[in-house]
Design an enzyme around this catalytic site. Structure first.
Site, PDB file in Angstrom:
ATOM      1  CE  LYS A  22      -6.741  -7.548 -46.956  1.00  0.00           C
ATOM      2  NZ  LYS A  22      -7.716  -8.449 -46.310  1.00  0.00           N
ATOM      3  CG  ASN A  23      -8.880  -5.836 -43.350  1.00  0.00           C
ATOM      4  OD1 ASN A  23      -8.927  -6.535 -44.366  1.00  0.00           O
ATOM      5  ND2 ASN A  23      -8.054  -6.074 -42.350  1.00  0.00           N
ATOM      6  NE  ARG A  98     -10.175 -19.422 -44.958  1.00  0.00           N
ATOM      7  CZ  ARG A  98      -9.395 -19.396 -46.030  1.00  0.00           C
ATOM      8  NH1 ARG A  98      -8.995 -18.242 -46.532  1.00  0.00           N
ATOM      9  NH2 ARG A  98      -9.005 -20.509 -46.595  1.00  0.00           N
ATOM     10  CG  ASP A 122      -6.859 -18.300 -42.694  1.00  0.00           C
ATOM     11  OD1 ASP A 122      -6.536 -18.585 -41.518  1.00  0.00           O
ATOM     12  OD2 ASP A 122      -7.344 -17.211 -43.012  1.00  0.00           O
ATOM     13  CG  ASP A 310      -4.141  -7.966 -39.948  1.00  0.00           C
ATOM     14  OD1 ASP A 310      -4.210  -9.064 -39.377  1.00  0.00           O
ATOM     15  OD2 ASP A 310      -5.078  -7.500 -40.617  1.00  0.00           O
TER      16      ASP A 310
HETATM   17  C1  UD1 Z   1     -10.363  -9.082 -39.207  1.00  0.00           C
HETATM   18  C2  UD1 Z   1      -9.406  -8.708 -40.303  1.00  0.00           C
HETATM   19  C3  UD1 Z   1      -8.066  -9.379 -40.098  1.00  0.00           C
HETATM   20  C4  UD1 Z   1      -7.543  -9.073 -38.708  1.00  0.00           C
HETATM   21  C5  UD1 Z   1      -8.588  -9.408 -37.644  1.00  0.00           C
HETATM   22  C6  UD1 Z   1      -8.186  -8.998 -36.239  1.00  0.00           C
HETATM   23  C7  UD1 Z   1     -10.800  -8.336 -42.226  1.00  0.00           C
HETATM   24  C8  UD1 Z   1     -11.192  -8.794 -43.582  1.00  0.00           C
HETATM   25  N1  UD1 Z   1      -9.932  -9.117 -41.583  1.00  0.00           N
HETATM   26  O1  UD1 Z   1     -10.577 -10.494 -39.306  1.00  0.00           O
HETATM   27  O2  UD1 Z   1      -7.165  -8.905 -41.089  1.00  0.00           O
HETATM   28  O3  UD1 Z   1      -6.393  -9.853 -38.471  1.00  0.00           O
HETATM   29  O4  UD1 Z   1      -9.819  -8.740 -37.944  1.00  0.00           O
HETATM   30  O5  UD1 Z   1      -7.852  -7.660 -36.191  1.00  0.00           O
HETATM   31  O6  UD1 Z   1     -11.235  -7.306 -41.769  1.00  0.00           O
HETATM   32  N2  UD1 Z   1     -13.381 -15.506 -33.327  1.00  0.00           N
HETATM   33  C9  UD1 Z   1     -14.131 -16.525 -32.753  1.00  0.00           C
HETATM   34  N3  UD1 Z   1     -15.453 -16.648 -33.117  1.00  0.00           N
HETATM   35  C10 UD1 Z   1     -16.038 -15.804 -34.020  1.00  0.00           C
HETATM   36  C11 UD1 Z   1     -15.271 -14.760 -34.596  1.00  0.00           C
HETATM   37  C12 UD1 Z   1     -13.926 -14.642 -34.235  1.00  0.00           C
HETATM   38  O7  UD1 Z   1     -13.646 -17.298 -31.949  1.00  0.00           O
HETATM   39  O8  UD1 Z   1     -17.248 -15.964 -34.286  1.00  0.00           O
HETATM   40  C13 UD1 Z   1     -11.960 -15.359 -32.947  1.00  0.00           C
HETATM   41  C14 UD1 Z   1     -11.010 -15.557 -34.118  1.00  0.00           C
HETATM   42  O9  UD1 Z   1     -10.704 -16.933 -34.315  1.00  0.00           O
HETATM   43  C15 UD1 Z   1      -9.800 -14.787 -33.661  1.00  0.00           C
HETATM   44  C16 UD1 Z   1     -10.404 -13.604 -32.903  1.00  0.00           C
HETATM   45  O10 UD1 Z   1     -11.738 -14.005 -32.586  1.00  0.00           O
HETATM   46  O11 UD1 Z   1      -9.043 -15.569 -32.769  1.00  0.00           O
HETATM   47  C17 UD1 Z   1     -10.435 -12.294 -33.656  1.00  0.00           C
HETATM   48  O12 UD1 Z   1     -11.089 -12.484 -34.892  1.00  0.00           O
HETATM   49  P1  UD1 Z   1     -11.901 -11.333 -35.643  1.00  0.00           P
HETATM   50  O13 UD1 Z   1     -11.679 -10.032 -34.946  1.00  0.00           O
HETATM   51  O14 UD1 Z   1     -13.295 -11.797 -35.847  1.00  0.00           O
HETATM   52  O15 UD1 Z   1     -11.157 -11.276 -37.060  1.00  0.00           O
HETATM   53  P2  UD1 Z   1     -11.789 -11.177 -38.504  1.00  0.00           P
HETATM   54  O16 UD1 Z   1     -12.966 -10.284 -38.506  1.00  0.00           O
HETATM   55  O17 UD1 Z   1     -11.927 -12.545 -39.071  1.00  0.00           O
END
Ligand code: UD1
Length: 422
Positions: A22-23, A98, A122, A310
């Site tokens: 999925k991701n 998202r 979320d 996850d």
């Molecule tokens: C992706 C995955 C999700 C997984 C996560 C971490 C998808 C669709 N989702 O989510 O299932 O749990 O990676 O492995 O691929 N953060 C910030 N600022 C930003 C971006 C992120 O502070 O601009 C923080 C987030 O709040 C979180 C951390 O960084 O605490 C990690 O987030 P991130 O790796 O970006 O996760 P996603 O890409 O949203």
């Protein structure tokens, strides 16, 4: 509303096939925006998050069609990107998913403009996009915010060095998809190293991009003027594999997960080994056996190659029936352990304190009506119920459908006493 009904039964046995990640596929779909023409993505799971990204692409003017993979073969997606599209991601679609924010980078790179609704929070807490924005600004984009939308503009992105504050998956992907069409060289340091990032880079390279080092902390991108549409096979979903392994760990038994890539989930496999499971790679996946009750371990989530956040609900579910006490620490998201309350309703002994959960294993749980709060938490409740006396009824199954194709059928094929209503 659909429900899943589970009874504990005999140990699991048999072979189950894993679907596409999925991701990964969501980001590959976003990347099709970069090149005009017909793209084909193979091994695509029929899950509602893919439907949601398909709706988003359609709303922008792309054509997205499913191609059936035959009785048991995985489906493909045919995506046609016309010369001109509407580079806008509306609120209702971003709110549904998202991960839609990953269209920002490719839209900006290809059309010089993007208007994307800001994602809300979320159950994992707030979803900031400050690192996405900063990375794209460093490439030369300018941003404005109005009426709940982010508007990004760039006449020509310019290659640069981007140092991410932390290895965010989404920020790495947005920066990568923008940099492939930037002028000159971009280096992304402290990049996320997830296998899904390497899959995205492989897709982009096949399209004509020059991306080196994806899967490591430093990704180097040499910008090109144009990309071409291609065919690509999505990597297997390590989170789905982990779910079947957790199911076998909880229910006991011996299973084979066909199509799994053990090298994408070393840390999870290592933890299951410490808990007493036996797991080996096979020519086409992996074999796993749980011959006795699992031992408790401590788990701490970290960016890849650490223990993925996850996997955490699955780990908590396994610890709930393991022998001993395990401490689970969440380091990535402000983890509201909301699903923990559901496991407690099933008789689990779990205390949460800040970003820690202390899980005291019990030989068995007690079936109860519970609610799936999100995709992985929902799956974790189903597998936990494989060791619960009486009947467990998991409601809000729509959350599970976001990330699992034919979840109940696959568990049934391993001999689990599970059925779906609705
Ligand atoms: C992706 C995955 C999700 C997984 C996560 C971490 C998808 C669709 N989702 O989510 O299932 O749990 O990676 O492995 O691929 N953060 C910030 N600022 C930003 C971006 C992120 O502070 O601009 C923080 C987030 O709040 C979180 C951390 O960084 O605490 C990690 O987030 P991130 O790796 O970006 O996760 P996603 O890409 O949203």
């Amino acid at each position: 509303m659909a429900r899943i009904l589970i009874h504990a039964g005999s140990p699991l046995e048999g072979t189950v096939a894993v679907g596409g990640a999925k991701n990964s596929v969501l980001k590959l779909m976003a990347a099709t925006v970069l090149a005009e023409g017909e793209h084909v993505l193979r091994n695509v799971p029929r899950i509602t998050d893919v439907d949601c990204m398909a709706d988003l692409l359609r709303s922008m003017g792309l054509t997205v069609t499913w191609r059936d993979g035959g009785p048991d073969g995985p489906a493909s997606l045919v995506i046609v990107r016309p010369a001109e599209i509407e580079p806008v991601a509306p609120y209702d679609l971003v709110e549904r998913m998202r991960a839609s924010i990953v269209v920002l980078g490719p839209l900006l790179a290809r059309f010089g403009y993007a208007r994307v609704a800001l994602p809300g929070g979320d159950d994992f807490g707030p979803r900031p996009i400050d690192m996405h924005q900063k990375a794209l600004e460093e490439l030369g984009a300018t941003f404005t915010f109005a009426h709940g939308y982010i508007e990004a503009r760039a006449d020509q992105l310019l290659g640069t060095r981007i140092l991410l504050e932390l290895p965010s998956v989404g920020a790495t992907e947005n920066a990568l998809m923008a940099a492939v069409l930037a002028k000159g060289t971009t280096v992304i340091d402290n990049a996320a190293r997830e296998p899904e990032i390497a899959d995205l880079a492989a897709f982009l390279n096949r399209m004509g991009a020059t991306v080196l080092g994806a899967g490591s902390s430093t990704i180097t991108i040499e910008g090109v003027d144009e990309l071409a549409p291609v065919e690509h096979t999505v990597i297997p979903d390590r989170l789905e594999v982990a779910t079947f392994l957790a199911a076998a760990g909880i229910a006991g038994g011996e299973i084979t997960v066909a199509g799994a890539r053990p090298d994408h989930m070393d840390m999870f496999i290592q933890k299951l080994g410490e808990m007493g499971m036996r797991i080996s790679p096979t020519s086409d996946g992996l074999w796993a056996m749980a011959g006795r009750r699992l031992d408790a371990v401590d788990v701490s989530t970290l960016p890849y190659p650490g223990f993925a956040t996850d996997y955490k609900p699955l780990a908590v579910a396994m610890l709930a029936t393991a022998d001993g006490v395990g401490i689970v620490t969440e380091n990535l998201f402000h983890g509201r352990f909301r699903y923990v309350d559901e496991l407690v309703r099933m008789g689990a002994d779990i205390r949460t304190e800040g970003h820690h959960a202390v899980v005291r294993g019990k030989p068995a749980l007690s079936g109860a009506p519970v609610r799936a709060w999100d995709v992985r938490a929902g799956a974790a409740l189903v597998v936990a119920a494989l060791k619960a006396e009486g009947e467990t009824v998991v409601s809000d199954v729509e959350h599970i459908d976001r990330g699992y194709e034919r979840f109940v059928d696959k568990l049934r094929s391993l001999g689990a006493d599970v059925r779906r209503e609705g």
